[in-house]
Motif scaffolding. Structure first.
Motif, mmCIF file in Angstrom:
data_model
loop_
_atom_site.group_PDB
_atom_site.id
_atom_site.type_symbol
_atom_site.label_atom_id
_atom_site.label_comp_id
_atom_site.label_asym_id
_atom_site.label_seq_id
_atom_site.Cartn_x
_atom_site.Cartn_y
_atom_site.Cartn_z
ATOM 1 N N MET A 158 0.917 -1.297 -0.008
ATOM 2 C CA MET A 158 -0.043 -0.014 0.020
ATOM 3 C C MET A 158 0.954 1.240 -0.087
ATOM 4 N N TYR A 159 0.549 2.176 -0.900
ATOM 5 C CA TYR A 159 1.277 3.476 -0.760
ATOM 6 C C TYR A 159 0.387 4.598 -0.490
ATOM 7 N N GLY A 160 0.518 5.213 0.444
ATOM 8 C CA GLY A 160 -0.319 6.681 0.633
ATOM 9 C C GLY A 160 0.529 7.465 1.804
ATOM 10 N N PRO A 161 -0.063 8.745 1.734
ATOM 11 C CA PRO A 161 0.509 9.632 2.530
ATOM 12 C C PRO A 161 0.241 9.683 4.030
ATOM 13 N N THR A 162 0.811 8.804 4.656
ATOM 14 C CA THR A 162 0.754 8.553 5.965
ATOM 15 C C THR A 162 1.712 9.041 7.028
ATOM 16 N N THR A 185 9.710 1.581 2.414
ATOM 17 C CA THR A 185 10.436 2.841 2.028
ATOM 18 C C THR A 185 9.546 4.056 1.906
ATOM 19 N N SER A 186 10.267 5.123 2.345
ATOM 20 C CA SER A 186 9.542 6.397 2.283
ATOM 21 C C SER A 186 9.565 7.017 0.872
ATOM 22 N N LEU A 187 8.890 7.258 0.059
ATOM 23 C CA LEU A 187 9.254 7.644 -1.327
ATOM 24 C C LEU A 187 9.297 9.082 -1.308
ATOM 25 N N THR A 188 8.999 9.897 -0.483
ATOM 26 C CA THR A 188 9.235 11.221 -0.159
ATOM 27 C C THR A 188 9.602 11.491 1.007
ATOM 28 N N THR A 189 10.413 12.767 1.385
ATOM 29 C CA THR A 189 10.767 12.936 2.807
ATOM 30 C C THR A 189 11.199 14.520 2.513
ATOM 31 N N GLY A 190 11.078 15.278 3.534
ATOM 32 C CA GLY A 190 11.346 16.704 3.735
ATOM 33 C C GLY A 190 10.538 17.524 2.831
ATOM 34 N N SER A 191 9.439 17.274 2.545
ATOM 35 C CA SER A 191 8.549 18.062 1.589
ATOM 36 C C SER A 191 8.053 19.297 2.429
ATOM 37 N N GLN A 192 7.810 20.457 1.659
ATOM 38 C CA GLN A 192 7.056 21.753 2.190
ATOM 39 C C GLN A 192 5.686 21.470 2.043
ATOM 40 N N TYR A 193 5.174 20.834 1.017
ATOM 41 C CA TYR A 193 3.694 20.738 0.946
ATOM 42 C C TYR A 193 3.401 19.248 0.939
ATOM 43 N N SER A 194 1.955 19.073 0.652
ATOM 44 C CA SER A 194 1.772 17.529 0.981
ATOM 45 C C SER A 194 1.607 17.002 -0.660
ATOM 46 N N HIS A 195 1.933 15.602 -0.513
ATOM 47 C CA HIS A 195 1.527 14.506 -1.522
ATOM 48 C C HIS A 195 0.254 13.760 -1.364
ATOM 49 N N ASN A 196 -0.381 13.606 -2.488
ATOM 50 C CA ASN A 196 -1.610 13.095 -2.035
ATOM 51 C C ASN A 196 -2.153 12.355 -3.329
ATOM 52 N N HIS A 197 -3.296 11.461 -3.329
ATOM 53 C CA HIS A 197 -4.070 10.978 -4.420
ATOM 54 C C HIS A 197 -3.230 10.116 -5.301
ATOM 55 N N VAL A 198 -2.526 9.097 -4.509
ATOM 56 C CA VAL A 198 -1.676 8.091 -5.127
ATOM 57 C C VAL A 198 -2.415 6.902 -6.009
ATOM 58 N N LYS A 199 -1.920 7.003 -7.212
ATOM 59 C CA LYS A 199 -2.689 6.075 -8.239
ATOM 60 C C LYS A 199 -1.598 5.129 -8.839
ATOM 61 N N SER A 238 -0.092 13.678 -6.806
ATOM 62 C CA SER A 238 -0.229 15.140 -6.948
ATOM 63 C C SER A 238 0.695 15.693 -5.736
ATOM 64 N N TYR A 239 0.996 16.957 -5.732
ATOM 65 C CA TYR A 239 1.687 17.397 -4.845
ATOM 66 C C TYR A 239 1.293 19.006 -4.888
#
Length: 152
Positions: free
Chosen positions: A56-60, A88-102, A119-120
């Motif tokens: 599962m891949y999601g903005p957790t 694995t963390s696919l993103t780290t240290g982001s200023q804004y939010s990643h979401n809606h993984v397809k 999206s980001y």
């Protein structure tokens, strides 16, 4: 013939959410918790790569308090969805939010090709421009890749 479902169960007052996996085997449903997140409008993708490789891949991991999305984390199960652990963390240290993984369809495990996109953006305010920011990732890639597309 044995459906699997990824969904979020959330508290409508606090938006605190639990990512859940449900599976029907032989007419009986089983359910397990995958992860938690801070918003009921987070969106992720479920991949069943093999009997012993569910992902599962999601903005957790929250980035913007009180906003949907966050850092994208991979969650894995090797026992057909009974238990899950963070990978694995696919993103780290982001200023804004990643979401809606397809998830892309017809991808093979370990092929390194395009597997996911999402999206980001700033979840606390409407975008200042009409630019849409997307990211994509494939297994074997060292980092998620950004795509910038200008809306018309």
């Amino acid at each position: 013939g044995n459906p699997c479902v990824l969904f979020i169960d959330a508290d409508a007052h606090t938006y605190a959410s639990t990512w859940k996996f449900a599976r029907n085997l032989g007419g009986a449903w089983t359910m397990s918790d995958i992860a938690t997140s801070d918003h009921m409008y987070d969106g992720g993708a479920l991949l069943l790569l093999a009997d012993d490789d569910f992902r599962m891949y999601g903005p957790t991991k929250a980035v913007q308090k009180g906003c949907d999305g966050g850092e994208i984390v991979e969650w894995r199960s090797s026992d057909r969805g009974h238990t899950w652990h963070a990978g694995t963390s696919l993103t780290t240290g982001s200023q804004y939010s990643h979401n809606h993984v397809k998830a892309a369809r017809n991808q093979e495990q370990g092929d390194g090709r395009f597997r996911l996109f999402w999206s980001y953006g700033d979840g606390s305010a409407p975008p200042a421009t009409k630019n849409v920011e997307l990211f994509y990732w494939g297994e074997g890639m060292p980092n998620a890749q950004r795509i910038s597309i200008s809306a018309r």
